[in-house]
Structure formats: structure tokens, C-alpha cells
Design a protein around this motif. Structure first.
Motif, PDB file in Angstrom:
ATOM      1  N   GLU A  39       0.825  -1.216   0.000  1.00  0.00           N
ATOM      2  CA  GLU A  39       0.000   0.000   0.000  1.00  0.00           C
ATOM      3  C   GLU A  39       0.854   1.258   0.000  1.00  0.00           C
ATOM      4  O   GLU A  39       0.499   2.273  -0.610  1.00  0.00           O
ATOM      5  N   ARG A  40       2.006   1.220   0.685  1.00  0.00           N
ATOM      6  CA  ARG A  40       2.890   2.396   0.688  1.00  0.00           C
ATOM      7  C   ARG A  40       3.625   2.521  -0.644  1.00  0.00           C
ATOM      8  O   ARG A  40       3.843   3.630  -1.140  1.00  0.00           O
ATOM      9  N   GLN A  41       3.998   1.374  -1.233  1.00  0.00           N
ATOM     10  CA  GLN A  41       4.599   1.411  -2.566  1.00  0.00           C
ATOM     11  C   GLN A  41       3.636   2.054  -3.566  1.00  0.00           C
ATOM     12  O   GLN A  41       4.040   2.864  -4.403  1.00  0.00           O
ATOM     13  N   HIS A  42       2.362   1.675  -3.446  1.00  0.00           N
ATOM     14  CA  HIS A  42       1.351   2.230  -4.354  1.00  0.00           C
ATOM     15  C   HIS A  42       1.252   3.733  -4.192  1.00  0.00           C
ATOM     16  O   HIS A  42       1.194   4.486  -5.185  1.00  0.00           O
ATOM     17  N   GLY A  43       1.256   4.205  -2.932  1.00  0.00           N
ATOM     18  CA  GLY A  43       1.176   5.643  -2.698  1.00  0.00           C
ATOM     19  C   GLY A  43       2.374   6.385  -3.253  1.00  0.00           C
ATOM     20  O   GLY A  43       2.247   7.458  -3.853  1.00  0.00           O
ATOM     21  N   LEU A  44       3.562   5.804  -3.062  1.00  0.00           N
ATOM     22  CA  LEU A  44       4.776   6.428  -3.600  1.00  0.00           C
ATOM     23  C   LEU A  44       4.724   6.498  -5.129  1.00  0.00           C
ATOM     24  O   LEU A  44       5.059   7.526  -5.728  1.00  0.00           O
ATOM     25  N   LEU A  45       4.283   5.398  -5.748  1.00  0.00           N
ATOM     26  CA  LEU A  45       4.256   5.357  -7.207  1.00  0.00           C
ATOM     27  C   LEU A  45       3.255   6.359  -7.774  1.00  0.00           C
ATOM     28  O   LEU A  45       3.558   7.071  -8.741  1.00  0.00           O
ATOM     29  N   ILE A  46       2.077   6.422  -7.192  1.00  0.00           N
ATOM     30  CA  ILE A  46       1.072   7.375  -7.680  1.00  0.00           C
ATOM     31  C   ILE A  46       1.561   8.801  -7.482  1.00  0.00           C
ATOM     32  O   ILE A  46       1.350   9.673  -8.338  1.00  0.00           O
ATOM     33  N   ASP A  67      13.457   8.854 -15.176  1.00  0.00           N
ATOM     34  CA  ASP A  67      14.260   7.683 -14.823  1.00  0.00           C
ATOM     35  C   ASP A  67      13.851   7.129 -13.469  1.00  0.00           C
ATOM     36  O   ASP A  67      13.786   5.911 -13.273  1.00  0.00           O
ATOM     37  N   ALA A  68      13.579   8.032 -12.516  1.00  0.00           N
ATOM     38  CA  ALA A  68      13.158   7.592 -11.191  1.00  0.00           C
ATOM     39  C   ALA A  68      11.789   6.918 -11.249  1.00  0.00           C
ATOM     40  O   ALA A  68      11.544   5.912 -10.560  1.00  0.00           O
ATOM     41  N   PHE A  69      10.896   7.441 -12.076  1.00  0.00           N
ATOM     42  CA  PHE A  69       9.560   6.863 -12.256  1.00  0.00           C
ATOM     43  C   PHE A  69       9.692   5.415 -12.733  1.00  0.00           C
ATOM     44  O   PHE A  69       9.084   4.486 -12.180  1.00  0.00           O
ATOM     45  N   ILE A  70      10.522   5.205 -13.749  1.00  0.00           N
ATOM     46  CA  ILE A  70      10.709   3.863 -14.304  1.00  0.00           C
ATOM     47  C   ILE A  70      11.378   2.949 -13.285  1.00  0.00           C
ATOM     48  O   ILE A  70      10.973   1.785 -13.108  1.00  0.00           O
ATOM     49  N   ALA A  71      12.395   3.465 -12.600  1.00  0.00           N
ATOM     50  CA  ALA A  71      13.099   2.652 -11.602  1.00  0.00           C
ATOM     51  C   ALA A  71      12.163   2.242 -10.476  1.00  0.00           C
ATOM     52  O   ALA A  71      12.255   1.122  -9.954  1.00  0.00           O
ATOM     53  N   LEU A  72      11.270   3.135 -10.096  1.00  0.00           N
ATOM     54  CA  LEU A  72      10.320   2.826  -9.034  1.00  0.00           C
ATOM     55  C   LEU A  72       9.355   1.724  -9.465  1.00  0.00           C
ATOM     56  O   LEU A  72       9.029   0.825  -8.687  1.00  0.00           O
ATOM     57  N   VAL A  73       8.926   1.772 -10.722  1.00  0.00           N
ATOM     58  CA  VAL A  73       8.021   0.737 -11.233  1.00  0.00           C
ATOM     59  C   VAL A  73       8.697  -0.630 -11.195  1.00  0.00           C
ATOM     60  O   VAL A  73       8.055  -1.648 -10.933  1.00  0.00           O
ATOM     61  N   ARG A  74       9.999  -0.660 -11.423  1.00  0.00           N
ATOM     62  CA  ARG A  74      10.715  -1.936 -11.450  1.00  0.00           C
ATOM     63  C   ARG A  74      10.703  -2.641 -10.095  1.00  0.00           C
ATOM     64  O   ARG A  74      10.807  -3.871 -10.036  1.00  0.00           O
ATOM     65  N   VAL A  75      10.567  -1.897  -9.001  1.00  0.00           N
ATOM     66  CA  VAL A  75      10.716  -2.505  -7.677  1.00  0.00           C
ATOM     67  C   VAL A  75       9.386  -2.746  -6.980  1.00  0.00           C
ATOM     68  O   VAL A  75       9.362  -3.388  -5.933  1.00  0.00           O
ATOM     69  N   ASP A  79       0.919  -6.511  -8.600  1.00  0.00           N
ATOM     70  CA  ASP A  79      -0.441  -5.973  -8.657  1.00  0.00           C
ATOM     71  C   ASP A  79      -0.442  -4.454  -8.754  1.00  0.00           C
ATOM     72  O   ASP A  79      -1.365  -3.855  -9.313  1.00  0.00           O
ATOM     73  N   ILE A  80       0.618  -3.821  -8.249  1.00  0.00           N
ATOM     74  CA  ILE A  80       0.733  -2.362  -8.381  1.00  0.00           C
ATOM     75  C   ILE A  80       1.094  -2.007  -9.817  1.00  0.00           C
ATOM     76  O   ILE A  80       0.565  -1.033 -10.386  1.00  0.00           O
ATOM     77  N   ARG A  81       1.969  -2.784 -10.431  1.00  0.00           N
ATOM     78  CA  ARG A  81       2.297  -2.546 -11.848  1.00  0.00           C
ATOM     79  C   ARG A  81       1.060  -2.744 -12.716  1.00  0.00           C
ATOM     80  O   ARG A  81       0.852  -2.011 -13.700  1.00  0.00           O
ATOM     81  N   GLN A  82       0.232  -3.716 -12.361  1.00  0.00           N
ATOM     82  CA  GLN A  82      -0.993  -3.933 -13.128  1.00  0.00           C
ATOM     83  C   GLN A  82      -1.928  -2.742 -13.016  1.00  0.00           C
ATOM     84  O   GLN A  82      -2.508  -2.286 -14.015  1.00  0.00           O
ATOM     85  N   LEU A 102       6.146  -2.124 -19.440  1.00  0.00           N
ATOM     86  CA  LEU A 102       4.899  -2.731 -18.991  1.00  0.00           C
ATOM     87  C   LEU A 102       4.342  -3.690 -20.045  1.00  0.00           C
ATOM     88  O   LEU A 102       3.785  -4.740 -19.714  1.00  0.00           O
ATOM     89  N   ALA A 103       4.499  -3.351 -21.316  1.00  0.00           N
ATOM     90  CA  ALA A 103       3.988  -4.201 -22.393  1.00  0.00           C
ATOM     91  C   ALA A 103       4.715  -5.536 -22.462  1.00  0.00           C
ATOM     92  O   ALA A 103       4.158  -6.524 -22.961  1.00  0.00           O
ATOM     93  N   ALA A 104       5.951  -5.573 -21.964  1.00  0.00           N
ATOM     94  CA  ALA A 104       6.723  -6.814 -21.970  1.00  0.00           C
ATOM     95  C   ALA A 104       6.623  -7.574 -20.658  1.00  0.00           C
ATOM     96  O   ALA A 104       7.205  -8.643 -20.513  1.00  0.00           O
ATOM     97  N   ASP A 105       5.878  -7.030 -19.700  1.00  0.00           N
ATOM     98  CA  ASP A 105       5.707  -7.652 -18.384  1.00  0.00           C
ATOM     99  C   ASP A 105       4.770  -8.855 -18.503  1.00  0.00           C
ATOM    100  O   ASP A 105       4.326  -9.214 -19.599  1.00  0.00           O
ATOM    101  N   ALA A 106       4.445  -9.480 -17.386  1.00  0.00           N
ATOM    102  CA  ALA A 106       3.479 -10.576 -17.391  1.00  0.00           C
ATOM    103  C   ALA A 106       2.198 -10.124 -18.086  1.00  0.00           C
ATOM    104  O   ALA A 106       1.825  -8.948 -18.014  1.00  0.00           O
ATOM    105  N   ILE A 107       1.498 -11.035 -18.740  1.00  0.00           N
ATOM    106  CA  ILE A 107       0.388 -10.656 -19.611  1.00  0.00           C
ATOM    107  C   ILE A 107      -0.700  -9.899 -18.871  1.00  0.00           C
ATOM    108  O   ILE A 107      -1.317  -8.986 -19.422  1.00  0.00           O
TER     109      ILE A 107
END
Length: 371
Positions: A39-46, A67-75, A79-82, A102-107
């Protein structure tokens, strides 16, 4: 709900607007996110996503922030990436590199952006077709407004499942040549026939070709859609039937001879497939299992392996041999039958009589249409 802002202490939801996190601290934010609960990861990402968009998005936002936005998505968690993929599905402000990632991530994560992102170009989609999973390729084929170059690449790759998805995509840019190739392919690949018969790019000329090898229901649909000469269509269909008759007749004679001499056994099925004699396999399976020949043919064109598994069980084939039989049938039968979720392998053991009975029930017409 009050907006989330990124500050030195993480996301805040108070009325006052805190100062944005300095760019030289964004790397620390990424490190911080690694150990946070979802839940905190989600808040940081948003928070970072909103900051990136508010500072101009991909056109004007600082490179370090992107770059930070992309790096944050990687970690962050899957379900947050989805959730982010769903949010970015129609966004034109996101970093292109992030959408590609994201397009190359899990389907489940990739599906929203593959289906809708305006940032994915033909080259990106071609890369997915060349490198990604079957599920990704299917989603590319279903993408609304799919370009002609990508459609041609799908047709050239000749994957039965992806071709069927493309034929079902009524907004794909299919030129006359592409439609012609799909119609020709549908002669062996039965799953293409129904979507093609109703496709908006179907022409009367192609409809007349398709008519030659489809079933009665689709013939009626083609006749209702186009003004075609029934007599000429019937002659063309008869010509197609005569082209395939010699192999069918030879297979029928051989299996009848084997049965008369008591040499028709389950091993005959495996031998026929190893010798690339699919028609012999079909006729032998029908005779061994005492099943209707047309129903056996439909079992080989099904979107599930269940009918074929039941037919082989009814014929006395050892269940342990079925994976090899299925592999050989698919090799010679354009990838059919399918088994999309693997559920057919969970069928309990059945006697030959039970398997034959269930097969006939499964393949029986329902409301005028075969299963």
C-alpha cells in the motif's frame, strides 16, 4: 479523497501542499520503496506519477524524474504494476520506455497497454510479436486499429492461435491480400472460418472462396451477406471435396483392410502419426473407438483437447501415450486442438465405454449447433 504528494517523508494526504521531493533525492525514494508494504509502494508510485505528469510529462518533465519513475516501477509489486498499466492504458504523457516495459511484463500487466496505449508504435508491436509470449502475441493481434504492417507480420508468422485472434479483430487494417491469405489459410484452419465469414473486410469474391470449405451454417451466412450464384458455389464446393477425396478414400480402405485382418490396434494410431498420415489416424481412431468419422474430425479442430483425449481413451490408447499423440496431431493439424488452460489433463480415468459415451455426449449437437 485528497491528492497524494511526494515529500521527503513519503506520500502525504493533508490539505497543505508540501514541497516536491528534490530531484537529487529521487534515487533515495526508489531505495525506500523496496522495503515498503504494497500500500505504501502504491502511494509512492502514484505520487511520482502525478509529479511526472504535472511537470510536463514525457515532453517536458526532467529526465531524472522520468528515470526515477521507471526505476520505481521496477521494484514495486506485480499488482501495483498492473494497476499502473490500467491507468496508463490511454495516457499520452507517460515515458515511452515505461510503457514498453509494462507491455513486456506478465500478460496480466501488459494487456491494458498493449490493447490501448497510443505510445506503442508498430516497431514496438513487432518486437512483441518476435520476442514475447503467445499471450502477448494474441493481445497484439486483438489490438484495436492494428496497423497493416503488424497484421502482415502476424500472417507471415502463421501461428494458428494468433491468426484466429487477428481474424476476430474487426478494426485491424487488413488489405485485400491479407484477407486473401487468411481465407486460403482457413481451408486447413477451421477456427478462422466463422470470424472471417463475418469480417467487415470480406469481399464477395473472397466470400465465394470461403464458401467452398465451410459448414452449412456459415454457407448460409455468406449467402445472406453477398449476392452469389448458388449453383456456381455448389460446383466450387464439390470441386474442393473431390480434391481431398483420394487421400480420404485411401485411408478408409487401408483401415478397413487392417480391421478385417484383425491388425487394427491402438499402436496403429501412433504409427500413422509417425508416418505423417493424418487421414489414416482419423479413420483408424474412428473405427477403433466406434465413433462417427465427422465427429472425430471435429474433435481435431476443437478449441479443447478433451474430445480427442476421450476418443483416444475409447480407442484403447494408453493415457501415457496421449501427450505424444497430441504433439504429432498438432504438428500436422496447424496447432489444433487447443488446450488453453491445461484443464483437460485433469480428466479422471475412464473406461473405453465411458470415454466413448462422454465423447458422443460432448460432440452431440446442441440447439442445432455442434459443440
Amino acid at each position: 479523497m485528497e491528492p497524494t504528494n511526494v515529500t521527503r517523508n513519503g506520500p502525504q494526504t493533508h490539505g497543505a501542499t508540501p514541497a516536491p521531493l528534490p530531484l537529487d533525492s529521487l534515487e533515495q525514494l526508489v531505495d525506500l520503496a523496496k522495503g515498503q508494504p504494497p500500500e505504501r509502494q502504491h502511494g509512492l508510485l502514484i505520487g511520482v506519477a502525478d509529479l511526472y505528469r504535472s511537470t510536463g510529462g514525457r515532453h517536458r518533465a526532467p529526465q531524472a524524474l522520468g528515470d526515477a519513475f521507471i526505476a520505481l516501477v521496477r521494484v514495486v509489486e506485480a499488482d501495483i504494476r498492473q494497476a499502473l498499466s490500467e491507468r496508463l492504458a490511454d495516457a499520452d504523457w507517460a515515458p515511452v520506455a515505461l510503457v514498453r516495459m509494462l507491455a513486456a511484463d506478465a500478460i496480466e500487466i501488459a494487456r491494458p497497454v498493449i490493447a490501448g496505449s497510443p505510445l506503442l508504435q508498430n516497431d514496438d508491436l513487432l518486437t512483441l510479436l518476435a520476442e514475447a509470449s503467445l499471450d502477448h502475441r494474441i493481445q497484439v493481434a486483438l489490438r484495436p486499429g492494428l496497423g497493416a504492417a503488424v497484421a502482415r507480420a502476424i500472417i507471415s508468422a502463421d501461428d494458428p492461435t494468433v491468426l484466429t485472434a487477428l481474424a476476430s479483430n474487426r478494426t485491424a487494417a487488413l488489405c485485400v491480400e491479407s484477407m486473401s491469405r487468411l481465407v486460403s489459410r482457413s481451408r486447413e484452419l477451421a477456427a478462422l472460418r466463422a470470424p472471417l465469414a463475418r469480417h467487415p473486410q470480406m469481399t464477395p469474391e473472397l466470400g465465394a472462396r470461403l464458401y467452398q470449405w465451410v459448414g452449412e451454417a456459415l454457407r448460409q451466412a455468406i449467402m445472406e451477406r453477398f449476392t452469389l450464384d448458388p449453383a456456381r458455389l455448389a460446383e466450387a464446393a464439390q470441386a474442393v471435396a473431390q480434391e481431398t477425396a483420394p487421400a480420404d478414400v485411401a485411408a478408409a480402405r487401408l483401415t478397413a483392410k487392417l480391421q478385417a485382418s484383425d491388425q487394427l490396434r491402438p499402436a496403429t494410431l501412433i504409427r500413422a502419426l509417425r508416418e505423417d498420415r493424418l487421414e489414416v489416424f482419423i479413420h483408424a481412431l474412428s473405427r477403433l473407438a466406434r465413433l462417427d468419422l465427422d465427429q472425430v474430425r471435429r474433435a481435431l479442430r476443437a478449441d479443447t483437447t478433451r474430445p480427442l483425449l476421450l476418443a483416444c481413451s475409447a480407442a484403447g490408447l494408453d493415457r501415457a501415450a496421449f501427450p505424444a499423440v497430441l504433439s504429432e496431431v498438432r504438428r500436422m493439424n496447424n496447432g489444433f486442438p487447443h488446450d488453453p488452460d491445461g484443464g483437460d489433463w485433469r480428466l479422471a480415468h475412464r473406461s473405453a465405454a465411458q470415454a466413448a459415451s462422454e465423447f458422443q455426449l460432448l460432440m452431440a449437437p446442441q440447439d442445432g449447433h455442434p459443440v
